[in-house]
Design a protein around this motif. Sequence first.
Motif, short mmCIF file in Angstrom:
data_model
loop_
_atom_site.label_atom_id
_atom_site.label_comp_id
_atom_site.label_asym_id
_atom_site.label_seq_id
_atom_site.Cartn_x
_atom_site.Cartn_y
_atom_site.Cartn_z
N ILE A 66 -42.76 -16.29 -0.32
CA ILE A 66 -41.34 -16.42 -0.03
C ILE A 66 -40.51 -16.18 -1.28
O ILE A 66 -40.97 -16.42 -2.41
N ARG A 67 -39.30 -15.69 -1.09
CA ARG A 67 -38.42 -15.37 -2.22
C ARG A 67 -37.06 -16.05 -2.04
O ARG A 67 -36.63 -16.32 -0.91
N ILE A 68 -36.39 -16.26 -3.16
CA ILE A 68 -35.02 -16.74 -3.12
C ILE A 68 -34.18 -15.68 -2.40
O ILE A 68 -34.29 -14.49 -2.68
N GLY A 69 -33.37 -16.12 -1.46
CA GLY A 69 -32.54 -15.18 -0.71
C GLY A 69 -33.11 -14.82 0.65
O GLY A 69 -32.40 -14.24 1.49
N ASP A 70 -34.39 -15.14 0.90
CA ASP A 70 -34.96 -14.88 2.23
C ASP A 70 -34.21 -15.67 3.29
O ASP A 70 -33.72 -16.78 3.04
N VAL A 71 -34.13 -15.10 4.48
CA VAL A 71 -33.44 -15.76 5.59
C VAL A 71 -34.48 -16.38 6.54
O VAL A 71 -35.45 -15.72 6.93
N ILE A 72 -34.26 -17.64 6.86
CA ILE A 72 -35.13 -18.36 7.80
C ILE A 72 -34.32 -18.65 9.06
O ILE A 72 -33.21 -19.19 8.98
N GLU A 73 -34.86 -18.30 10.20
CA GLU A 73 -34.17 -18.52 11.46
C GLU A 73 -34.85 -19.63 12.26
O GLU A 73 -36.08 -19.67 12.35
N LEU A 74 -34.03 -20.50 12.82
CA LEU A 74 -34.51 -21.48 13.80
C LEU A 74 -33.94 -21.07 15.15
O LEU A 74 -32.75 -21.22 15.41
N ASN A 75 -34.80 -20.50 15.98
CA ASN A 75 -34.38 -20.06 17.31
C ASN A 75 -34.46 -21.24 18.27
O ASN A 75 -35.53 -21.80 18.51
N LEU A 76 -33.31 -21.61 18.83
CA LEU A 76 -33.22 -22.74 19.74
C LEU A 76 -33.10 -22.24 21.17
O LEU A 76 -32.89 -21.04 21.41
N GLN A 77 -33.21 -23.15 22.13
CA GLN A 77 -33.05 -22.75 23.53
C GLN A 77 -31.64 -22.22 23.80
O GLN A 77 -31.45 -21.34 24.63
N ASN A 78 -30.66 -22.77 23.09
CA ASN A 78 -29.27 -22.40 23.38
C ASN A 78 -28.54 -21.87 22.16
O ASN A 78 -27.33 -22.01 22.04
N GLY A 79 -29.26 -21.24 21.24
CA GLY A 79 -28.59 -20.68 20.07
C GLY A 79 -29.54 -20.46 18.91
O GLY A 79 -30.77 -20.45 19.08
N MET A 80 -28.97 -20.29 17.72
CA MET A 80 -29.79 -20.04 16.54
C MET A 80 -29.11 -20.61 15.30
O MET A 80 -27.88 -20.59 15.18
N GLN A 81 -29.92 -21.13 14.39
CA GLN A 81 -29.46 -21.51 13.06
C GLN A 81 -30.13 -20.59 12.05
O GLN A 81 -31.34 -20.36 12.13
N ARG A 82 -29.34 -20.05 11.12
CA ARG A 82 -29.86 -19.16 10.09
C ARG A 82 -29.64 -19.80 8.72
O ARG A 82 -28.53 -20.22 8.39
N PHE A 83 -30.71 -19.87 7.94
CA PHE A 83 -30.67 -20.50 6.63
C PHE A 83 -31.08 -19.49 5.55
O PHE A 83 -31.92 -18.63 5.79
N LYS A 84 -30.49 -19.64 4.37
CA LYS A 84 -30.83 -18.78 3.24
C LYS A 84 -31.54 -19.60 2.17
O LYS A 84 -31.06 -20.66 1.77
N VAL A 85 -32.71 -19.12 1.74
CA VAL A 85 -33.50 -19.84 0.75
C VAL A 85 -32.77 -19.87 -0.59
O VAL A 85 -32.39 -18.82 -1.13
N GLY A 86 -32.57 -21.08 -1.11
CA GLY A 86 -31.88 -21.23 -2.38
C GLY A 86 -32.79 -21.61 -3.53
O GLY A 86 -32.51 -21.28 -4.69
#
Length: 235
Positions: A167-187
Amino acid sequence: MHPDIHDVENIGKNMRIYTANLLMFLGAIGLSVTGVVYTDAWLGSRRAVAEFKAEQAQVTAASAAVSVSTKPGSAIVGSAEASPHANSDASSYASSYADKDANKDGQVLALLTITRLKLEVPIFSGTTKKTLNRGAGVVDGTALPGTAGNIVISAHRDSYFRPLKDIRIGDVIELNLQNGMQRFKVGETFITDPLDVSVLDPTDTPTLTLITCYPFYYVGFAPERFIVRATLLDS
């Protein structure tokens, strides 16, 4: 009468051969059992992913039905009048999936995806042995996917979270939910002691914390923990 030295040597040689063969046999059995366990866990994980995606598709379809039924003029389909209960039925159907008990045993809360690492793993509630054999788990007492706070997710370094080694700084991690999505950026990523529970502390901003054992290729019980910290991207 003393035994012949050659007889003693032959007995010793035969015992060594027998012992070696026995150890090889037991080792083969051990590897077979381990292979079966890992295969069963992997298949269970894939089934969980497939079931989650199927339910997600049903939620999306139900939500689309709600959207269509509330548009002006949507009460007429062809020459027949649509059912007056269409909107409430579709809405209820969508809610039945969106409002499932997050703590239900075996219920997939979300799918964690890191596209660059080709990582996709189901997220369950808790970190029991059974849970971590099937995927990753939300640490008890931390925020659940889809909510604010510090979402702390743990998985094994020798299976589902092995890709985190790259994994690298700046990679995007997605949490796919039943009713949407959360997107996080590795800091940040860092290594810490297993007794360091500060990584579980609540945060003022929406945060995703991933935990796995370290070093990744350590034989036996790994002495440290590898931490990934990511912050929520703007919607």
